[in-house]
Design an enzyme around this catalytic site. Structure first.
Site, PDB file in Angstrom:
ATOM      1  N   GLU A  11      17.315 -11.381  35.536  1.00 61.35           N
ATOM      2  CA  GLU A  11      16.919 -10.455  34.451  1.00 61.35           C
ATOM      3  C   GLU A  11      17.625 -10.848  33.149  1.00 61.35           C
ATOM      4  OE1 GLU A  11      15.134  -7.001  34.730  1.00 61.35           O
ATOM      5  OE2 GLU A  11      15.082  -7.474  32.586  1.00 61.35           O
ATOM      6  N   ARG A 132      13.471  -7.552  49.668  1.00 60.98           N
ATOM      7  CA  ARG A 132      13.315  -6.345  48.860  1.00 60.98           C
ATOM      8  C   ARG A 132      11.923  -6.367  48.248  1.00 60.98           C
ATOM      9  NH1 ARG A 132      16.432  -6.823  43.484  1.00 60.98           N
ATOM     10  NH2 ARG A 132      14.612  -8.096  43.039  1.00 60.98           N
ATOM     11  N   THR A 166      11.082   0.193  34.952  1.00 61.42           N
ATOM     12  CA  THR A 166      10.843  -1.038  34.191  1.00 61.42           C
ATOM     13  C   THR A 166      10.872  -0.828  32.683  1.00 61.42           C
ATOM     14  OG1 THR A 166       9.523  -1.779  36.062  1.00 61.42           O
ATOM     15  CG2 THR A 166       9.185  -2.972  34.004  1.00 61.42           C
ATOM     16  N   HIS A 201      16.666  -0.086  39.863  1.00 58.68           N
ATOM     17  CA  HIS A 201      16.722  -1.067  38.767  1.00 58.68           C
ATOM     18  C   HIS A 201      16.358  -0.313  37.484  1.00 58.68           C
ATOM     19  CE1 HIS A 201      16.012  -5.196  37.098  1.00 58.68           C
ATOM     20  NE2 HIS A 201      15.065  -4.609  36.405  1.00 58.68           N
ATOM     21  N   HIS A 203      16.153   0.122  33.424  1.00 59.29           N
ATOM     22  CA  HIS A 203      16.168  -0.459  32.079  1.00 59.29           C
ATOM     23  C   HIS A 203      16.744   0.543  31.090  1.00 59.29           C
ATOM     24  CE1 HIS A 203      14.451  -4.526  32.112  1.00 59.29           C
ATOM     25  NE2 HIS A 203      14.108  -4.171  33.341  1.00 59.29           N
ATOM     26  N   HIS A 295      46.449  10.186  16.922  1.00 59.58           N
ATOM     27  CA  HIS A 295      46.204   9.600  18.246  1.00 59.58           C
ATOM     28  C   HIS A 295      47.381   8.742  18.695  1.00 59.58           C
ATOM     29  CE1 HIS A 295      41.630  10.110  18.614  1.00 59.58           C
ATOM     30  NE2 HIS A 295      42.021  10.824  17.570  1.00 59.58           N
TER      31      HIS A 295
HETATM   32  C1  HCA Z   1      10.418  -8.357  35.864  1.00 60.59           C
HETATM   33  C2  HCA Z   1      10.318  -6.854  36.073  1.00 60.59           C
HETATM   34  C3  HCA Z   1      11.486  -6.236  36.786  1.00 60.59           C
HETATM   35  C4  HCA Z   1      11.417  -6.465  38.262  1.00 60.59           C
HETATM   36  C5  HCA Z   1      12.464  -5.779  39.071  1.00 60.59           C
HETATM   37  C6  HCA Z   1      12.480  -6.178  40.529  1.00 60.59           C
HETATM   38  C7  HCA Z   1      11.394  -4.734  36.417  1.00 60.59           C
HETATM   39  O1  HCA Z   1      11.039  -8.769  34.883  1.00 60.59           O
HETATM   40  O2  HCA Z   1       9.866  -9.091  36.626  1.00 60.59           O
HETATM   41  O3  HCA Z   1      11.855  -7.146  40.925  1.00 60.59           O
HETATM   42  O4  HCA Z   1      13.163  -5.483  41.303  1.00 60.59           O
HETATM   43  O5  HCA Z   1      12.143  -4.285  35.588  1.00 60.59           O
HETATM   44  O6  HCA Z   1      10.493  -4.078  36.960  1.00 60.59           O
HETATM   45  O7  HCA Z   1      12.698  -6.740  36.266  1.00 60.59           O
HETATM   46 CU    CU Z   2      13.786  -5.487  34.987  1.00 62.64          CU
END
Ligand code: HCA
Ligand code: CU
Length: 387
Positions: A11, A132, A166, A201, A203, A295
């Site tokens: 990533e 996964r 995502t 995951h 973002h 402080h």
């Molecule tokens: C990507 C998208 C991903 C996949 C996450 C994963 C996301 O860049 O391919 O495969 O677990 O944010 O959905 O990073």
């Molecule tokens: Cu991602």
């Protein structure tokens, strides 16, 4: 015990302009392994031959961490990942009707069939492979679609289902929150007698990535994705150092060597071209520096007055900045650090005035500069005396 998956090399490399040479990827993986990161996602071998070779060389290193590769739900991607000798494979495929119809021209059942076939193939080729499956954009996709695809994936041999936010859509305390999402998903699996591990995951588009990851953890997620400096697409994902610190200090999940984090961050910062912001938690230059007089006075007596985190946790030291905000306590502290113990009160005052003047010009006085200010003030006093 929760596991952390570092995705800096996968990533993180999706950050515009970021590329790590093969030997740098190895060095990063090596440090991640020394820290005790559980799973290292090293790249998507189908993207370039260089990435393929890098994933392969990391997989051959015999690290304690499980080494992973990323793949689309396509047999060719999986074959390349298997050739690299990884122990973990992350397969992703979207399940939202909009994406399936608009981009892939497929319906859900065709997608589920494709996902299941690719996963069965991977599992047959390597029964020890940890697989996964991630329904991309999980949280914005129709829940029934996510369940159908996830159930298909588990029945085909997936060990982990990852919930991907995502687009950084979720916000704690709203109807779109990770705690409820993971709880609902888990009960769906329970009802069917399925026991996949749940990963998450998150973002960071709204700056909520870490909060969402912690919500997921509280609801029972067992694997959490992060990257060094939070690198990744757009605003990136969860920051690794912040995640490890919160898990270790607030949730008693401490099996990582946190003292190696600063070295890891400078390595990644140098080779990604991403400077570490001074006010970055844990790693930033100012993260353990006290400034205003009120402080520093209190923190010099007892740091807990202004710290909830001891810098020693990552092998760093506390600093007191000397600038226009400084009071006598900061100066005394700095003089003590420098072993200067022979300054009269009036000279100390004069030194403080000088420090403040420098501060008003928009910079701080560092410890190497302070002795020169001290000398000039002493000299000034001497001249005044003989006048
Ligand atoms: C990507 C998208 C991903 C996949 C996450 C994963 C996301 O860049 O391919 O495969 O677990 O944010 O959905 O990073
Ligand atoms: Cu991602």
């Amino acid at each position: 015990m929760v596991q952390v998956l570092d995705a800096t090399l996968r990533e993180g490399e999706q950050t515009p302009g970021v590329y790590f040479d093969r030997h740098i990827k190895l060095a990063v993986a090596n440090l991640l392994d020394e820290i005790g990161i559980d799973i290292i996602e090293t790249g998507h071998p189908a993207v370039t031959n260089e990435i393929y070779l890098a994933v392969k060389s990391i997989a051959k290193k015999g690290f304690n961490a499980r080494i992973g590769a990323h793949a689309r739900s396509i047999k060719k991607d999986v074959e390349l990942a298997l050739e690299c000798g990884v122990g973990f494979l992350g397969i992703f495929y979207c399940v939202s009707d909009e994406r399936l119809n608009g981009v892939f021209k497929k319906d859900l059942s065709e997608a589920v069939k494709q996902i299941s076939e690719v996963i069965s193939f991977a599992k047959k080729e390597n029964p020890n492979l940890m697989i996964r499956y991630t329904p991309e954009d999980t949280v914005r996709s129709k829940f029934e679609n996510v369940i159908s695809a996830a159930v298909g994936a588990i029945e085909a041999g997936a060990d982990i289902i990852s919930v991907a936010d995502t687009t950084g859509y979720m916000v704690p305390g709203t109807k779109n929150n990770m705690f409820d999402y993971i709880s609902n998903l888990k009960s769906e699996f329970d009802r069917r007698g399925l026991k996949p591990k749940i990963a998450v995951h998150c973002h960071n588009d709204k700056g909520m990535a870490l909060a969402n990851a912690i919500e997921a953890y509280r609801a029972g997620a067992e694997i959490i994705d992060a990257t060094v400096l939070g690198l990744g697409e757009r605003a990136g994902i969860v920051d690794l150092a912040q995640l490890l610190i919160v898990l270790s200090t607030d949730f008693n999940e401490g099996h990582w060597d946190l003292k190696k984090l600063p070295e890891l961050y400078s390595l990644v910062s140098k080779h990604s071209g991403f400077p570490i912001p001074a006010n970055s938690p844990i790693i930033g230059a100012n993260a353990f520096t006290h400034c205003a007089g009120v402080h520093t006075h209190a923190a010099a007596l007892n740091p807990m007055h202004y710290e909830s985190l001891n810098p020693d946790i990552v092998g760093r030291e506390r600093h007191f900045a000397l600038d226009h905000m400084s009071g006598i306590a900061s100066l005394k502290y700095a003089l003590k650090v420098l072993d200067i113990d022979d300054l009269d009160e009036d000279v100390q005052k004069e030194v403080l005035e000088e420090v403040k003047k420098v501060g008003q010009r928009g910079r701080t006085v560092d410890l190497s500069e302070l002795p020169h200010i001290v000398e000039s003030c002493k000299h000034h006093k001497f001249i005044k005396k003989i006048d």
